[in-house]
Design a protein around this motif. Structure first.
Motif, short mmCIF file in Angstrom:
data_model
loop_
_atom_site.label_atom_id
_atom_site.label_comp_id
_atom_site.label_asym_id
_atom_site.label_seq_id
_atom_site.Cartn_x
_atom_site.Cartn_y
_atom_site.Cartn_z
N PRO A 243 14.14 3.01 -35.39
CA PRO A 243 14.35 4.22 -34.58
C PRO A 243 13.67 5.45 -35.17
CG PRO A 243 16.41 3.02 -34.89
CD PRO A 243 15.39 2.38 -35.79
N VAL A 244 13.64 5.54 -36.51
CA VAL A 244 13.00 6.71 -37.15
C VAL A 244 11.52 6.75 -36.80
CG1 VAL A 244 12.39 7.78 -39.35
CG2 VAL A 244 14.66 6.76 -39.05
N ALA A 245 10.84 5.60 -36.91
CA ALA A 245 9.41 5.55 -36.56
C ALA A 245 9.21 5.85 -35.08
CB ALA A 245 8.84 4.17 -36.90
N LEU B 235 8.69 4.75 -25.52
CA LEU B 235 9.48 5.21 -26.67
C LEU B 235 9.39 6.71 -26.84
CD1 LEU B 235 8.92 2.51 -29.47
CD2 LEU B 235 10.89 2.81 -27.95
N GLY B 236 8.25 7.28 -26.44
CA GLY B 236 8.10 8.72 -26.55
C GLY B 236 9.07 9.48 -25.68
N GLY B 237 9.58 8.83 -24.65
CA GLY B 237 10.54 9.46 -23.76
C GLY B 237 11.94 9.53 -24.33
N MET B 238 12.15 8.92 -25.50
CA MET B 238 13.49 8.94 -26.11
C MET B 238 13.38 9.32 -27.59
SD MET B 238 14.20 4.79 -26.03
CE MET B 238 15.70 4.91 -26.99
N ARG B 239 12.46 10.24 -27.89
CA ARG B 239 12.23 10.63 -29.28
C ARG B 239 13.48 11.25 -29.92
NH1 ARG B 239 6.44 13.70 -29.23
NH2 ARG B 239 6.99 14.02 -31.40
N THR B 240 14.16 12.12 -29.20
CA THR B 240 15.35 12.76 -29.75
C THR B 240 16.44 11.74 -30.03
OG1 THR B 240 14.86 14.84 -28.60
CG2 THR B 240 17.12 14.52 -29.40
N THR B 241 16.67 10.86 -29.06
CA THR B 241 17.68 9.81 -29.23
C THR B 241 17.35 8.93 -30.42
OG1 THR B 241 18.14 9.77 -26.85
CG2 THR B 241 18.81 7.84 -28.13
N GLY C 261 16.14 -1.18 -24.08
CA GLY C 261 16.19 -2.16 -23.00
C GLY C 261 16.54 -1.54 -21.67
N TRP C 262 17.43 -0.55 -21.68
CA TRP C 262 17.80 0.13 -20.44
C TRP C 262 16.61 0.90 -19.86
CZ3 TRP C 262 20.74 -0.10 -16.54
CH2 TRP C 262 20.94 1.01 -15.70
N ARG C 263 15.82 1.52 -20.75
CA ARG C 263 14.63 2.24 -20.28
C ARG C 263 13.59 1.27 -19.73
NH1 ARG C 263 14.05 7.57 -21.35
NH2 ARG C 263 11.79 7.38 -21.10
N VAL C 264 13.46 0.09 -20.35
CA VAL C 264 12.56 -0.93 -19.84
C VAL C 264 13.01 -1.36 -18.45
CG1 VAL C 264 11.77 -3.31 -20.15
CG2 VAL C 264 11.87 -1.76 -22.12
N HIS C 265 14.31 -1.52 -18.29
CA HIS C 265 14.88 -1.90 -17.00
C HIS C 265 14.60 -0.84 -15.94
CE1 HIS C 265 17.88 -3.37 -14.11
NE2 HIS C 265 18.35 -2.14 -14.06
N ARG C 266 14.81 0.42 -16.28
CA ARG C 266 14.60 1.50 -15.32
C ARG C 266 13.12 1.62 -14.93
NH1 ARG C 266 16.98 6.93 -17.45
NH2 ARG C 266 16.03 7.61 -15.48
#
Length: 212
Positions: free
Chosen positions: A141-143, A153-159, A203-208
């Motif tokens: 997650p840190v990377a 993954l860039g869409g969930m950088r803060t998370t 996985g949820w973002r992949v699904h969406r």
């Protein structure tokens, strides 16, 4: 949504819940003493033999369903590895994405090693597996927090950053044997379950994205 897209999402979405269920079910098999999430380590569920264990925190360990627990961990490993391979390009390109994927694979290698070599069978290899989980898995997650914004993954950088920091903090506290009121066993679960939660969110973002 295609069957492949469903499988991509399923692998990451199912890994964490399966690991949680394995912890709960294997713990229910304990009798004397009952399994404690606060006092016992996750590894205690996979120990093959009954007896006094650990000189640092002596405790009696007896896990009747250790075979099922260790087998479940290997299924979790298979799900994550398949998920990484199937989403290799889906998650995006760039060094940060590839580094995150590499750390995740290193982390699940640790799960596989820990399950294949329980602590009371080969403590050294089991400890190596644990280190891969605590360090490699948590750095995923840190990377990912540095992924390009135009990637999934860039869409969930803060998370990713928040969960990565939580996981690494949990690792430091666990290795230092600081429990902050949730027990050493509870603290151990912070750096183990947090990356699995992160994978479920991926996985949820992949699904969406597949639905769009």
């Amino acid at each position: 949504m295609s069957d492949v897209s469903k499988l991509k999402a399923f692998c990451f979405l199912a890994a964490g819940p399966l690991f949680l269920i394995a912890n709960i079910v294997a713990g229910l098999g304990w009798r004397k003493p009952p399994y404690s999430w606060a006092e016992h380590n996750i590894s205690d569920l996979g120990n093959v033999y009954c007896g006094q264990w650990d000189t640092t925190r002596p405790r009696y360990v007896c896990s009747p369903w250790h075979d099922g627990f260790n087998a479940s961990i290997l299924v979790v490993v298979a799900l994550v590895v398949l998920g990484v391979l199937l989403t290799w390009n889906t998650l995006g390109r760039g060094g940060a994405v590839r580094t995150a994927q590499g750390f995740v694979l290193a982390g699940v290698l640790g799960f596989a090693l820990a399950a294949a070599r329980p602590a009371d069978i080969d403590e050294n290899l089991h400890f190596l597996g644990a280190l891969l989980i605590f360090i490699g898995f948590n750095l995923g997650p840190v990377a990912a927090a540095f992924a390009r914004r135009d990637t999934l993954l860039g869409g969930m950088r803060t998370t990713s950053a928040v969960l990565g920091i939580v996981a690494l903090t949990g690792t430091v506290l666990f290795l230092a044997q600081v429990d902050v009121g949730i027990g050493i066993g509870g603290m151990e679960r912070v750096p183990v379950f947090t990356p699995l939660l992160w994978l479920a969110l991926v996985g949820w973002r992949v699904h969406r994205r597949a639905h769009r």
